[in-house]
Scaffold this active site. Structure first.
Site, short mmCIF file in Angstrom:
data_model
loop_
_atom_site.label_atom_id
_atom_site.label_comp_id
_atom_site.label_asym_id
_atom_site.label_seq_id
_atom_site.Cartn_x
_atom_site.Cartn_y
_atom_site.Cartn_z
N GLN A 1 0.80 -1.22 0.00
CA GLN A 1 0.00 0.00 0.00
C GLN A 1 0.83 1.27 0.00
O GLN A 1 0.33 2.34 -0.33
CB GLN A 1 -0.95 -0.01 1.20
N HIS B 1 -1.55 -5.38 -13.13
CA HIS B 1 -0.95 -5.17 -14.44
C HIS B 1 -1.72 -5.90 -15.53
O HIS B 1 -1.80 -5.45 -16.67
CB HIS B 1 0.52 -5.62 -14.45
N ASP C 1 2.23 0.56 -8.03
CA ASP C 1 3.58 0.60 -8.62
C ASP C 1 4.46 1.64 -7.93
O ASP C 1 5.65 1.42 -7.72
CB ASP C 1 3.51 0.94 -10.11
N ARG D 1 3.98 0.16 13.04
CA ARG D 1 3.71 -1.15 12.46
C ARG D 1 3.83 -1.05 10.95
O ARG D 1 3.14 -0.22 10.34
CB ARG D 1 2.30 -1.60 12.87
N HIS E 1 1.21 -9.04 4.63
CA HIS E 1 0.04 -8.17 4.55
C HIS E 1 -0.46 -8.20 3.09
O HIS E 1 -0.37 -7.22 2.36
CB HIS E 1 0.40 -6.76 5.01
N ASN F 1 -1.58 -10.60 8.46
CA ASN F 1 -2.61 -9.61 8.66
C ASN F 1 -3.94 -10.16 8.15
O ASN F 1 -4.02 -10.57 6.99
CB ASN F 1 -2.28 -8.31 7.92
N GLU F 2 -4.93 -10.17 8.99
CA GLU F 2 -6.29 -10.51 8.60
C GLU F 2 -6.39 -11.70 7.66
O GLU F 2 -6.70 -11.52 6.47
CB GLU F 2 -6.98 -9.30 7.95
N ASN G 1 -7.75 -6.01 14.91
CA ASN G 1 -8.10 -4.94 13.97
C ASN G 1 -9.60 -4.71 14.11
O ASN G 1 -10.40 -5.62 13.83
CB ASN G 1 -7.83 -5.36 12.52
N TYR H 1 -12.87 -1.90 13.35
CA TYR H 1 -13.30 -0.64 12.72
C TYR H 1 -14.74 -0.27 13.03
O TYR H 1 -15.05 0.89 13.25
CB TYR H 1 -13.14 -0.75 11.19
N GLU I 1 -5.03 -2.36 14.51
CA GLU I 1 -5.62 -1.42 13.56
C GLU I 1 -6.92 -0.87 14.12
O GLU I 1 -7.71 -1.60 14.70
CB GLU I 1 -5.94 -2.08 12.20
#
Ligand SMILES: *[C@@H]1O[C@H](CO)[C@@H](O)[C@H](O)[C@H]1NC(C)=O
Ligand SMILES: *[C@@H]1O[C@H](CO)[C@@H](O)[C@H](O)[C@H]1NC(C)=O
Ligand SMILES: *[C@@H]1O[C@H](CO)[C@@H](O)[C@H](O)[C@H]1NC(C)=O
Ligand SMILES: *[C@@H]1O[C@H](CO)[C@@H](O)[C@H](O)[C@H]1NC(C)=O
Length: 496
Positions: free
Chosen positions: A38, A58, A71, A96, A141, A185-186, A325, A327, A397
């Site tokens: 990310q 791509h 990219d 993190r 991740h 992660n998750e 995590n 939200y 998170e």
């Protein structure tokens, strides 16, 4: 007084008269998080291998909003010094980030370790430590080497050993300096999202592939945890866990209680019960439910692959803390007869026959799945303690999604404040929450949403070749929080 002044005045007054100075204990740590694909960019820098995200975006450039990809992203591959500077500005104790498996091991296997990949993370880790910031490192991740995806990726049971081999390389290279590790992660995102056309590998295989992936992520995590225990812990004394996504679910009516418990087992228990429960293995009700479904559908084996007794023992108890995590919260209700269900974890589940809703009293964020109900976090923390008896929880998170890139992100500040308040209550209740890692340090490539939504304390100008980072009001607010160790600074951010 202007309207804004009146609001600020009222906040000041209410903050003064209603809150006793709530200060987080000295052992509680504040942080922020990011993830390799990310933010890093440098997708083909040096000898880096292709990741499954590189390949997906791509070859199918329309999959992400606006044809975006990672990219270049935030170009943290080159701008990591600025990232550390931002951590310093924020007063963070934890940062993190994740390691890109194909950047470190271009073939996916440990036959060749990239010198530049190795140095990149060495520089980042050393740079953070020089500033007194503790690195919290995620091994995975979402960015699998494409070479391994070509061999079946997370649906191939051999991946548990491939992952352990990769983990050994990482622990060997950085274990002397990194003391807090997150293997995955998750896994919910890896499997339930990745096999539901919402994320790489972008497969439409929610019936079989998703559940093979589920089991294999559990085994991969367990093998990495065990090898750390045996080979590294005696020397380095670090802690290892994983980050599990937990949306908090509540029944809409008393009638929906049972189906809510099933929902929790389905979307959360499948990734937590094997590791954190006393008995291990799949959550019994959902296993039964899915086994019955598979039989009815004519399968000869359970779609959710059974654990052997040995595997249950291998996975059970493989944690040193709980990485959460969190939200948002949803209400669960049974679907009405013939009702159309959008089968996606934020809206419902066809197989369970449930629909997810917002409570009318919960304010909505900037997207329709994001209800703001901070008490959900408090309930979640209690549930984890009561259900699994976990002794230590790290919030890995928590953050606010926005669709405009306004620097005055008042709602994000309020969101952080209200969630910290609930964490404080949980600590007062005797739940051992040891830190809060905000998602995320800066705006980034938000998977299929591309650059259209943001979670950042810092805004990033993605049309600027320099990828300039600018603090939002929430960054100013959070830097007060980390230094004052209290959340009652909402009035401060607005005027700086
Ligand atoms: C890396 O990818 C970019 C496009 O993102 C391309 O322009 C460049 O030529 C590639 N570099 C190498 C060394 O392949
Ligand atoms: C996914 O697969 C199911 C059948 O397994 C099919 O009904 C559905 O149309 C597919 N979805 C997409 C978007 O291709
Ligand atoms: C909370 O967790 C920390 C870190 O594991 C530990 O040192 C401490 O004893 C725990 N506190 C309680 C009250 O369990
Ligand atoms: C982002 O960067 C571009 C190119 O440098 C510049 O033209 C634009 O004004 C910047 N946008 C903002 C909001 O600063």
């Amino acid at each position: 007084m202007s309207y804004l002044d009146v609001i600020v005045f009222c906040i000041l007054i209410s903050a003064k008269c209603c809150s006793q100075d709530v200060v987080f204990p000295s052992w509680f740590k504040f942080g922020a998080a990011s993830a390799a694909y990310q933010i890093e960019g440098g997708w083909n820098a040096s000898d880096k291998g292709e990741s499954m995200w590189d390949k997906l975006l791509h070859t199918q450039p329309r999959v992400a909003a606006d044809g975006a990809n990672g990219d270049v992203a935030c170009d943290s591959y080159h701008l990591w010094r600025r990232d550390i500077e931002m951590c310093v500005e924020l007063g963070l104790e934890l940062y993190r980030f994740s390691i890109s498996w194909p950047r470190l091991l271009p073939s996916g296997f440990p036959n060749h370790i990239s010198e530049d990949g190795k140095n990149y993370y060495n520089n980042l880790i050393n740079g953070l430590l020089e500033k007194g910031i503790e690195p919290v490192v995620t091994l995975y991740h979402f960015d699998l080497p494409q070479s391994l995806q070509d061999l079946g990726g997370w649906a191939n049971p051999l991946i548990a050993d491939w992952f352990a081999d990769y983990a050994r390389v990482v622990f060997t290279l950085y274990g002397d300096r990194v003391k807090t590790w997150l293997t995955l992660n998750e896994p919910f995102g890896i499997c339930d999202v990745g096999y539901n056309l919402q994320q790489a590998p972008y497969l439409n295989d929610t019936e079989v592939g998703r559940y093979l992936c589920n089991k294999n992520t559990m085994l991969a995590h367990a093998k990495a945890w065990r090898l750390y225990q045996e080979e590294f812990k005696p020397r380095y004394h670090g802690k290892v866990s994983l980050s599990t996504l937990f949306i908090w679910y509540e029944p809409l009516t008393p009638d929906d209680k049972e189906v809510t418990e099933l929902t929790i087992e389905h979307w959360e228990g499948r990734y937590a019960h094997p590791i954190f429960s006393k008995e291990g293995g799949w959550p019994p009700r959902i296993q039964q439910f899915l086994d019955n479904a598979a039989k009815k559908e004519g399968y000869h084996r359970p779609r959710l692959p059974t654990f052997t007794a040995e595997e249950i023992e291998l996975v059970r108890g493989t944690y040193d803390f709980y990485g959460l995590n969190h939200y948002t919260t949803r209400k669960v209700r049974k679907a009405k007869f013939g009702e159309e269900i959008e089968s996606w974890p934020f809206y419902g589940s066809k197989e369970l026959g449930i629909v997810l809703e917002n409570d009318r009293s919960w304010p909505l964020g900037s997207v329709d799945w994001f209800a703001m109900y901070p008490e959900g976090l408090w309930k979640q923390l209690h549930w984890l303690k009561d259900t699994y008896g976990v002794q230590e929880i790290l919030i890995t998170e928590n953050g606010y999604v926005n669709v405009d890139d306004d620097l005055n992100d008042w709602k994000r500040m309020k969101y952080i404040r209200d969630n910290l308040e609930q964490i404080q209550y949980a600590i007062e209740d005797g739940i051992n929450v040891t830190g809060y890692i905000h998602w995320t340090l800066m705006d980034n490539f938000e998977w299929l949403a591309g650059y259209k939504v943001n979670f950042g304390l810092y805004a990033v100008n993605f049309t600027d070749p320099e990828r300039k980072r600018t603090p939002r009001e929430s960054a100013r607010y959070y830097s007060k929080v980390t230094r004052g160790r209290s959340y009652d600074y909402l009035h401060v951010g607005l005027y700086e």
